[in-house]
Design an enzyme around this catalytic site. Structure first.
Site, mmCIF file in Angstrom:
data_model
loop_
_atom_site.group_PDB
_atom_site.id
_atom_site.type_symbol
_atom_site.label_atom_id
_atom_site.label_comp_id
_atom_site.label_asym_id
_atom_site.label_seq_id
_atom_site.Cartn_x
_atom_site.Cartn_y
_atom_site.Cartn_z
ATOM 1 C CD GLU A 33 -95.841 53.793 -69.803
ATOM 2 O OE1 GLU A 33 -94.853 53.980 -69.053
ATOM 3 O OE2 GLU A 33 -96.168 54.574 -70.702
ATOM 4 C CB SER A 67 -87.268 77.454 -55.309
ATOM 5 O OG SER A 67 -88.513 77.310 -55.976
ATOM 6 C CB SER A 125 -91.365 68.460 -62.350
ATOM 7 O OG SER A 125 -91.829 67.931 -61.124
ATOM 8 C CG ASP A 171 -88.996 59.263 -64.953
ATOM 9 O OD1 ASP A 171 -89.388 58.618 -65.950
ATOM 10 O OD2 ASP A 171 -89.661 59.377 -63.910
HETATM 11 P P1 ADP Z 1 -93.138 64.583 -61.050
HETATM 12 O O1 ADP Z 1 -94.005 63.480 -61.521
HETATM 13 O O2 ADP Z 1 -93.463 65.875 -61.742
HETATM 14 O O3 ADP Z 1 -91.693 64.233 -61.089
HETATM 15 P P2 ADP Z 1 -92.663 64.483 -58.233
HETATM 16 O O4 ADP Z 1 -93.590 64.486 -57.083
HETATM 17 O O5 ADP Z 1 -91.775 63.329 -58.435
HETATM 18 O O6 ADP Z 1 -93.534 64.825 -59.526
HETATM 19 O O7 ADP Z 1 -91.699 65.749 -58.102
HETATM 20 C C1 ADP Z 1 -92.214 67.020 -57.803
HETATM 21 C C2 ADP Z 1 -91.285 67.715 -56.801
HETATM 22 O O8 ADP Z 1 -90.071 68.132 -57.496
HETATM 23 C C3 ADP Z 1 -91.877 68.996 -56.248
HETATM 24 O O9 ADP Z 1 -92.643 68.733 -55.082
HETATM 25 C C4 ADP Z 1 -90.622 69.799 -55.918
HETATM 26 O O10 ADP Z 1 -90.066 69.404 -54.691
HETATM 27 C C5 ADP Z 1 -89.659 69.396 -57.033
HETATM 28 N N1 ADP Z 1 -89.764 70.350 -58.152
HETATM 29 C C6 ADP Z 1 -90.154 70.081 -59.417
HETATM 30 N N2 ADP Z 1 -90.160 71.196 -60.178
HETATM 31 C C7 ADP Z 1 -89.766 72.208 -59.370
HETATM 32 C C8 ADP Z 1 -89.601 73.620 -59.548
HETATM 33 N N3 ADP Z 1 -89.850 74.215 -60.712
HETATM 34 N N4 ADP Z 1 -89.158 74.330 -58.491
HETATM 35 C C9 ADP Z 1 -88.915 73.739 -57.305
HETATM 36 N N5 ADP Z 1 -89.086 72.428 -57.071
HETATM 37 C C10 ADP Z 1 -89.507 71.663 -58.079
#
Ligand code: ADP
Ligand code: MG
Length: 384
Positions: A33, A67, A125, A171
């Site tokens: 990290e 979505s 995500s 990532d």
């Molecule tokens: P993380 O740390 O989980 O990457 P982020 O803020 O970088 O968080 O990303 C989250 C964004 O990614 C959500 O606001 C959305 O726009 C998109 N996203 C992630 N998963 C999904 C999903 N299952 N369906 C639609 N959009 C998603």
């Protein structure tokens, strides 16, 4: 209902046809990290939650996307002026644009997708979303000719250029390169990578989300980077080949102890230790020695809390509680100031640990935690 069945039903009802299904994954980082910008190693792996998408070229110049999680449908074109306003379509649009900018081909397509990576919990995500589309569009329109590293960079550039997040490569790299039962050691200086077996039989990997948001993170991040640069500059006077802290030996830092502020010294001490800990964990994994892996995780937590000072009371509490419950390894995962701890727990101690966390954390901080069990799994792939 299974995610794939839901996606297939939705796709069919929207587009009256069938496409191909692709998936990608969120990620964890076992150790390593604040090493990325210091030219050191990170050690991520893909996990058993991700994004799944059904997709089919539609013979037009428009993208039609649904979505399932947001229950929202959008259409957009593929030129720069067509940039969608909403958040999630920007990730898809960004991936298309970054492929096109690199000379790759993307034409109109229909798609429906869903995911099960918790949003904003530190499991990336967004990288799962980018990687699923980058992988799929490479297969559908480019015959798989874009290499995997480039696919990861397409995801990273999407974050930079279309989502306003200046992230590193880890990532997207983990999400694209992830392999079941393996972690991937990435050298952030040379970008070389190597797979190591990670199959902790008799243990579980569980993330405890403190649900604390990283508000301090960006200003503190810049200050930490500055400290590291100061330490490098001092060391370089004696050892001109040192480009990053990862190039420096511990004794070389000792040589400049009196020349740099105490704070910079502590920051550099953490980083040099952390680079070595990744290597030690890799050695331990090759021997199947998960107890040593766990001990290194505790050392990392100590370093992040006391030397690098990027922890917070909630994370320190979870770490201490893990120690008390005889959890094998525990540490804050990610940049710090909030988010999750990652824990390596013997199966027979798991229930007791989770029970203790669910009882004691809210009593101390007045709100609940979230618990995510994860298994190291495949990254971007074609499902069917
Ligand atoms: P993380 O740390 O989980 O990457 P982020 O803020 O970088 O968080 O990303 C989250 C964004 O990614 C959500 O606001 C959305 O726009 C998109 N996203 C992630 N998963 C999904 C999903 N299952 N369906 C639609 N959009 C998603
Ligand atoms: Mg993200």
């Amino acid at each position: 209902m299974e995610m794939k069945t839901k996606i297939r039903e939705k796709f069919k009802s929207l587009y009256k046809t069938e496409g191909e299904v692709f998936a990608s994954a969120g990620r964890i980082n076992l150790i390593g990290e604040h090493t990325d910008y210091n030219g050191g190693y990170v050690f991520p792996g893909a996990i058993d939650c991700g994004i799944m998408v059904e997709i089919k070229p539609n013979g037009t110049d428009k993208v039609k996307a649904f979505s399932l999680d947001y229950d929202e449908y959008v259409e957009f074109g593929l030129t720069e002026e067509d940039k969608p306003q909403q958040h999630w379509p920007r990730y898809i649009f960004g991936v298309c644009r970054e492929i096109i900018k690199r000379g790759g081909k993307v034409e109109g397509f229909d798609c429906a997708f869903a995911g099960d990576v918790p949003l904003g919990a530190g499991l990336s995500s967004s990288a799962a979303l980018e990687s699923a589309f980058a992988f799929a569009l490479n297969e559908l329109f480019n015959g798989g000719t874009i290499d995997k590293f480039e696919l990861a960079k397409i995801g990273q550039s999407t974050e930079h250029n279309y989502c306003g997040v200046k992230c590193g490569i880890m990532d997207q790299f983990a999400s694209i390169f992830g392999k079941k039962g393996c972690l991937i050691r990435l050298n952030c200086k040379t970008l070389e990578h190597k797979y190591f077996p990670f199959d902790p039989q008799g243990y579980k990997v569980v993330l405890i989300d403190s649900c604390v948001k990283h508000e301090l993170a960006s200003s503190a991040y810049n200050k930490r980077r500055e400290s590291c640069e100061n330490a490098v500059a001092a060391i370089r006077k004696n050892h001109p080949d040192v480009e990053f802290l990862s190039d420096a030996k511990r004794v070389w830092l000792e040589e400049v102890r009196e020349e740099i502020p105490e704070e910079d010294f502590l920051r550099a001490e953490y980083v040099i230790g952390e680079v070595q800990r990744v290597l030690d964990v890799c050695d331990a994994l090759e021997r199947g020695d998960y107890e040593t892996v766990g001990e290194m995780m505790y050392q990392t937590h100590f370093g992040m809390s006391k030397l690098y000072e990027v922890s917070c009371p909630e994370l320190d509490f979870l770490n201490k509680l893990a120690r008390k419950c005889d959890v094998t390894g525990s540490r804050v995962m990610g940049g710090g100031f909030g988010g999750c701890t990652i824990n390596l727990v013997k199966e027979e101690l798991y229930d007791k640990f989770i029970e203790a966390v669910k009882e004691k954390f809210p009593a101390e901080f007045g709100h609940d935690v979230k618990i995510y069990d994860v298994v190291i799994s495949d990254g971007a792939r074609k499902v069917e």
